[in-house]
Design a protein around this motif. Structure first.
Motif, PDB file in Angstrom:
ATOM      1  N   GLU A 186      -5.069  -0.465  -5.424  1.00  0.00           N
ATOM      2  CA  GLU A 186      -5.009   0.393  -6.609  1.00  0.00           C
ATOM      3  C   GLU A 186      -4.794   1.826  -6.115  1.00  0.00           C
ATOM      4  N   SER A 187      -4.033   2.601  -6.860  1.00  0.00           N
ATOM      5  CA  SER A 187      -3.725   3.968  -6.414  1.00  0.00           C
ATOM      6  C   SER A 187      -4.985   4.829  -6.274  1.00  0.00           C
ATOM      7  N   LYS A 188      -6.034   4.502  -7.008  1.00  0.00           N
ATOM      8  CA  LYS A 188      -7.257   5.312  -6.905  1.00  0.00           C
ATOM      9  C   LYS A 188      -7.923   5.188  -5.529  1.00  0.00           C
ATOM     10  N   THR A 189      -7.510   4.196  -4.714  1.00  0.00           N
ATOM     11  CA  THR A 189      -8.063   4.052  -3.368  1.00  0.00           C
ATOM     12  C   THR A 189      -7.147   4.639  -2.296  1.00  0.00           C
ATOM     13  N   LYS A 190      -6.040   5.247  -2.692  1.00  0.00           N
ATOM     14  CA  LYS A 190      -5.107   5.862  -1.745  1.00  0.00           C
ATOM     15  C   LYS A 190      -5.575   7.286  -1.440  1.00  0.00           C
ATOM     16  N   TYR A 191      -5.363   7.702  -0.206  1.00  0.00           N
ATOM     17  CA  TYR A 191      -5.708   9.077   0.163  1.00  0.00           C
ATOM     18  C   TYR A 191      -4.774   9.549   1.267  1.00  0.00           C
ATOM     19  N   GLU A 192      -4.746  10.852   1.487  1.00  0.00           N
ATOM     20  CA  GLU A 192      -3.896  11.441   2.529  1.00  0.00           C
ATOM     21  C   GLU A 192      -4.671  11.432   3.841  1.00  0.00           C
ATOM     22  N   SER A 193      -4.242  10.581   4.768  1.00  0.00           N
ATOM     23  CA  SER A 193      -4.937  10.441   6.049  1.00  0.00           C
ATOM     24  C   SER A 193      -4.368  11.361   7.123  1.00  0.00           C
ATOM     25  N   GLY A 194      -3.163  11.904   6.883  1.00  0.00           N
ATOM     26  CA  GLY A 194      -2.527  12.748   7.884  1.00  0.00           C
ATOM     27  C   GLY A 194      -1.823  11.957   8.974  1.00  0.00           C
ATOM     28  N   THR A 195      -1.751  10.637   8.833  1.00  0.00           N
ATOM     29  CA  THR A 195      -1.142   9.789   9.861  1.00  0.00           C
ATOM     30  C   THR A 195       0.360   9.612   9.678  1.00  0.00           C
ATOM     31  N   GLY A 196       0.864   9.854   8.462  1.00  0.00           N
ATOM     32  CA  GLY A 196       2.274   9.637   8.187  1.00  0.00           C
ATOM     33  C   GLY A 196       2.572   8.290   7.563  1.00  0.00           C
TER      34      GLY A 196
ATOM     35  N   CYS B 167      -4.210   1.475   7.061  1.00  0.00           N
ATOM     36  CA  CYS B 167      -3.003   2.223   7.379  1.00  0.00           C
ATOM     37  C   CYS B 167      -1.816   1.278   7.183  1.00  0.00           C
ATOM     38  N   ASN B 168      -1.057   1.501   6.122  1.00  0.00           N
ATOM     39  CA  ASN B 168      -0.040   0.548   5.671  1.00  0.00           C
ATOM     40  C   ASN B 168       1.374   1.027   5.966  1.00  0.00           C
ATOM     41  N   ASN B 169       2.227   0.109   6.335  1.00  0.00           N
ATOM     42  CA  ASN B 169       3.658   0.395   6.419  1.00  0.00           C
ATOM     43  C   ASN B 169       4.179   0.499   4.996  1.00  0.00           C
ATOM     44  N   GLY B 170       4.814   1.621   4.659  1.00  0.00           N
ATOM     45  CA  GLY B 170       5.316   1.809   3.308  1.00  0.00           C
ATOM     46  C   GLY B 170       6.365   0.786   2.915  1.00  0.00           C
ATOM     47  N   VAL B 171       7.191   0.364   3.867  1.00  0.00           N
ATOM     48  CA  VAL B 171       8.247  -0.599   3.571  1.00  0.00           C
ATOM     49  C   VAL B 171       7.676  -1.980   3.226  1.00  0.00           C
ATOM     50  N   ALA B 172       6.414  -2.207   3.531  1.00  0.00           N
ATOM     51  CA  ALA B 172       5.762  -3.480   3.220  1.00  0.00           C
ATOM     52  C   ALA B 172       5.183  -3.490   1.804  1.00  0.00           C
TER      53      ALA B 172
ATOM     54  N   PRO C 110       6.447   6.883  11.426  1.00  0.00           N
ATOM     55  CA  PRO C 110       5.572   7.685  10.566  1.00  0.00           C
ATOM     56  C   PRO C 110       6.386   8.697   9.767  1.00  0.00           C
ATOM     57  N   HIS C 111       5.891   9.044   8.593  1.00  0.00           N
ATOM     58  CA  HIS C 111       6.515  10.021   7.690  1.00  0.00           C
ATOM     59  C   HIS C 111       7.877   9.569   7.160  1.00  0.00           C
ATOM     60  N   SER C 112       8.186   8.271   7.273  1.00  0.00           N
ATOM     61  CA  SER C 112       9.491   7.792   6.811  1.00  0.00           C
ATOM     62  C   SER C 112       9.435   7.163   5.424  1.00  0.00           C
ATOM     63  N   SER C 113       8.246   6.877   4.920  1.00  0.00           N
ATOM     64  CA  SER C 113       8.130   6.193   3.637  1.00  0.00           C
ATOM     65  C   SER C 113       7.902   7.160   2.485  1.00  0.00           C
ATOM     66  N   PRO C 114       8.702   7.042   1.425  1.00  0.00           N
ATOM     67  CA  PRO C 114       8.455   7.852   0.230  1.00  0.00           C
ATOM     68  C   PRO C 114       7.108   7.529  -0.416  1.00  0.00           C
TER      69      PRO C 114
END
Length: 169
Positions: free
Chosen positions: A87-97, A149-154, A62-66
Protein backbone atom coordinates in the motif's frame (compact mmCIF):
# COMPACT_ATOMS: atom_id res chain seq x y z
CA UNK A 1 40.74 -16.55 10.62
CA UNK A 2 39.18 -15.70 14.00
CA UNK A 3 38.05 -12.31 12.69
CA UNK A 4 36.29 -13.92 9.71
CA UNK A 5 34.47 -16.40 11.99
CA UNK A 6 33.47 -13.58 14.35
CA UNK A 7 32.07 -11.52 11.46
CA UNK A 8 30.27 -14.56 10.06
CA UNK A 9 28.76 -15.15 13.52
CA UNK A 10 27.60 -11.53 13.73
CA UNK A 11 26.01 -11.80 10.29
CA UNK A 12 24.19 -14.97 11.37
CA UNK A 13 22.83 -13.30 14.55
CA UNK A 14 21.67 -10.29 12.51
CA UNK A 15 20.05 -12.53 9.91
CA UNK A 16 18.23 -14.72 12.46
CA UNK A 17 16.85 -11.68 14.29
CA UNK A 18 15.52 -10.15 11.10
CA UNK A 19 14.07 -13.50 9.99
CA UNK A 20 11.89 -13.58 13.10
CA UNK A 21 10.55 -10.10 12.27
CA UNK A 22 9.59 -11.25 8.79
CA UNK A 23 7.46 -14.23 9.88
CA UNK A 24 4.24 -12.24 10.26
CA UNK A 25 4.59 -10.51 6.89
CA UNK A 26 5.35 -13.68 4.99
CA UNK A 27 2.61 -15.95 6.37
CA UNK A 28 0.95 -17.42 3.27
CA UNK A 29 -2.40 -15.99 2.27
CA UNK A 30 -5.08 -18.48 1.29
CA UNK A 31 -6.98 -16.01 -0.90
CA UNK A 32 -4.99 -16.69 -4.10
CA UNK A 33 -3.54 -19.74 -5.82
CA UNK A 34 0.12 -19.84 -6.84
CA UNK A 35 0.67 -19.04 -10.52
CA UNK A 36 2.98 -21.35 -12.45
CA UNK A 37 4.26 -20.22 -15.84
CA UNK A 38 7.40 -21.23 -17.69
CA UNK A 39 10.21 -18.74 -18.22
CA UNK A 40 9.30 -18.71 -21.91
CA UNK A 41 5.73 -17.71 -21.07
CA UNK A 42 6.95 -14.88 -18.82
CA UNK A 43 9.38 -13.66 -21.52
CA UNK A 44 6.43 -13.19 -23.89
CA UNK A 45 4.48 -11.14 -21.33
CA UNK A 46 7.18 -8.86 -19.88
CA UNK A 47 9.78 -6.38 -21.08
CA UNK A 48 13.34 -7.74 -21.19
CA UNK A 49 14.30 -5.64 -18.14
CA UNK A 50 11.26 -6.73 -16.11
CA UNK A 51 11.86 -10.37 -17.01
CA UNK A 52 15.53 -10.11 -15.97
CA UNK A 53 14.67 -8.67 -12.56
CA UNK A 54 11.60 -10.81 -11.86
CA UNK A 55 12.76 -14.21 -13.11
CA UNK A 56 16.55 -14.02 -13.34
CA UNK A 57 16.87 -12.10 -10.03
CA UNK A 58 18.57 -9.12 -11.66
CA UNK A 59 18.73 -5.62 -10.20
CA UNK A 60 17.82 -2.39 -11.95
CA UNK A 61 20.09 0.65 -11.72
CA UNK A 62 19.38 2.89 -8.72
CA UNK A 63 17.41 6.08 -9.48
CA UNK A 64 16.17 4.58 -12.76
CA UNK A 65 12.56 3.87 -11.77
CA UNK A 66 9.83 6.51 -12.03
CA UNK A 67 8.08 4.66 -9.18
CA UNK A 68 10.75 5.90 -6.78
CA UNK A 69 9.14 9.37 -6.92
CA UNK A 70 5.50 8.22 -6.62
CA UNK A 71 3.85 9.71 -3.54
CA UNK A 72 0.17 9.43 -4.51
CA UNK A 73 -2.28 7.16 -2.70
CA UNK A 74 -2.68 3.78 -4.34
CA UNK A 75 -1.40 0.22 -4.50
CA UNK A 76 1.85 -1.25 -5.81
CA UNK A 77 1.28 -4.58 -7.56
CA UNK A 78 3.58 -7.28 -8.92
CA UNK A 79 4.43 -6.39 -12.53
CA UNK A 80 4.21 -10.05 -13.51
CA UNK A 81 1.01 -11.44 -11.96
CA UNK A 82 -0.67 -8.24 -10.67
CA UNK A 83 -0.88 -9.41 -7.04
CA UNK A 84 -1.14 -6.34 -4.77
CA UNK A 85 2.07 -6.22 -2.67
CA UNK A 86 2.34 -2.81 -0.98
CA UNK A 87 0.00 0.00 0.00
CA UNK A 88 1.35 3.47 -0.79
CA UNK A 89 0.98 4.49 2.87
CA UNK A 90 3.91 2.14 3.66
CA UNK A 91 6.23 3.69 1.05
CA UNK A 92 8.95 6.09 2.15
CA UNK A 93 12.05 7.81 0.78
CA UNK A 94 15.02 5.68 1.84
CA UNK A 95 17.64 7.58 -0.15
CA UNK A 96 18.77 4.34 -1.83
CA UNK A 97 17.42 5.09 -5.31
CA UNK A 98 14.86 2.27 -5.24
CA UNK A 99 11.22 2.33 -4.14
CA UNK A 100 11.22 1.37 -0.45
CA UNK A 101 8.46 0.24 1.89
CA UNK A 102 8.35 -0.51 5.60
CA UNK A 103 5.74 -3.28 5.32
CA UNK A 104 4.21 -5.48 2.60
CA UNK A 105 0.57 -6.52 2.52
CA UNK A 106 0.14 -9.58 4.73
CA UNK A 107 0.84 -12.90 3.03
CA UNK A 108 1.86 -11.34 -0.29
CA UNK A 109 5.60 -12.02 -0.23
CA UNK A 110 7.82 -15.03 0.33
CA UNK A 111 11.45 -14.84 1.44
CA UNK A 112 14.64 -16.81 1.00
CA UNK A 113 18.26 -16.41 1.97
CA UNK A 114 20.57 -14.85 -0.62
CA UNK A 115 24.31 -15.40 -0.05
CA UNK A 116 25.48 -14.02 -3.41
CA UNK A 117 27.46 -11.26 -1.64
CA UNK A 118 28.79 -13.71 1.03
CA UNK A 119 26.91 -12.10 3.95
CA UNK A 120 23.38 -13.52 4.11
CA UNK A 121 20.61 -11.21 2.91
CA UNK A 122 16.88 -11.77 2.82
CA UNK A 123 15.51 -11.76 -0.69
CA UNK A 124 11.77 -11.45 -1.20
CA UNK A 125 9.50 -12.59 -3.99
CA UNK A 126 5.86 -12.30 -4.95
CA UNK A 127 4.10 -15.13 -3.11
CA UNK A 128 1.89 -15.85 -6.12
CA UNK A 129 4.25 -16.00 -9.13
CA UNK A 130 7.66 -16.16 -7.44
CA UNK A 131 8.86 -12.99 -9.20
CA UNK A 132 11.91 -11.45 -7.50
CA UNK A 133 11.10 -8.05 -6.01
CA UNK A 134 14.15 -7.08 -3.97
CA UNK A 135 15.79 -7.45 -0.56
CA UNK A 136 14.69 -6.57 2.95
CA UNK A 137 16.99 -4.86 5.47
CA UNK A 138 16.65 -3.89 9.13
CA UNK A 139 17.38 -0.18 8.67
CA UNK A 140 13.84 1.04 7.94
CA UNK A 141 11.54 3.39 9.82
CA UNK A 142 9.09 2.60 12.61
CA UNK A 143 6.89 0.80 13.25
CA UNK A 144 8.63 -2.26 11.70
CA UNK A 145 12.22 -1.04 11.40
CA UNK A 146 12.39 -2.88 8.06
CA UNK A 147 13.19 -1.60 4.56
CA UNK A 148 11.76 -3.55 1.66
CA UNK A 149 14.02 -2.28 -1.10
CA UNK A 150 12.15 -3.01 -4.34
CA UNK A 151 13.13 -2.96 -7.99
CA UNK A 152 10.72 -0.50 -9.58
CA UNK A 153 10.50 -2.52 -12.79
CA UNK A 154 9.11 -5.42 -10.73
CA UNK A 155 6.12 -3.29 -9.70
CA UNK A 156 3.24 -1.42 -11.28
CA UNK A 157 1.42 1.41 -9.50
CA UNK A 158 -2.37 1.65 -9.46
CA UNK A 159 -3.44 5.09 -8.18
CA UNK A 160 -6.60 5.57 -6.14
CA UNK A 161 -9.47 5.47 -7.09
CA UNK A 162 -8.56 3.28 -10.09
CA UNK A 163 -9.67 -0.34 -9.89
CA UNK A 164 -6.93 -2.96 -9.43
CA UNK A 165 -6.51 -5.20 -12.48
CA UNK A 166 -7.61 -8.82 -12.30
CA UNK A 167 -4.85 -11.21 -11.30
CA UNK A 168 -3.06 -12.49 -14.38
CA UNK A 169 -3.98 -16.05 -15.28
Amino acid sequence: MIRRHFLTGLAAVFFLGMTRQLEAATAPAAEFAPLKKSKEQWKKLLSAEAYDVLFEEGTERPHSSPLNAVKAPGTFICAACYLPLFESKTKYESGTGWPSFWQPMKGRIATKTDVLLVIPRTEYHCARCGGHQGHVFDDGPRPTGLRYCNNGVALKFVPEPDKLPALRA
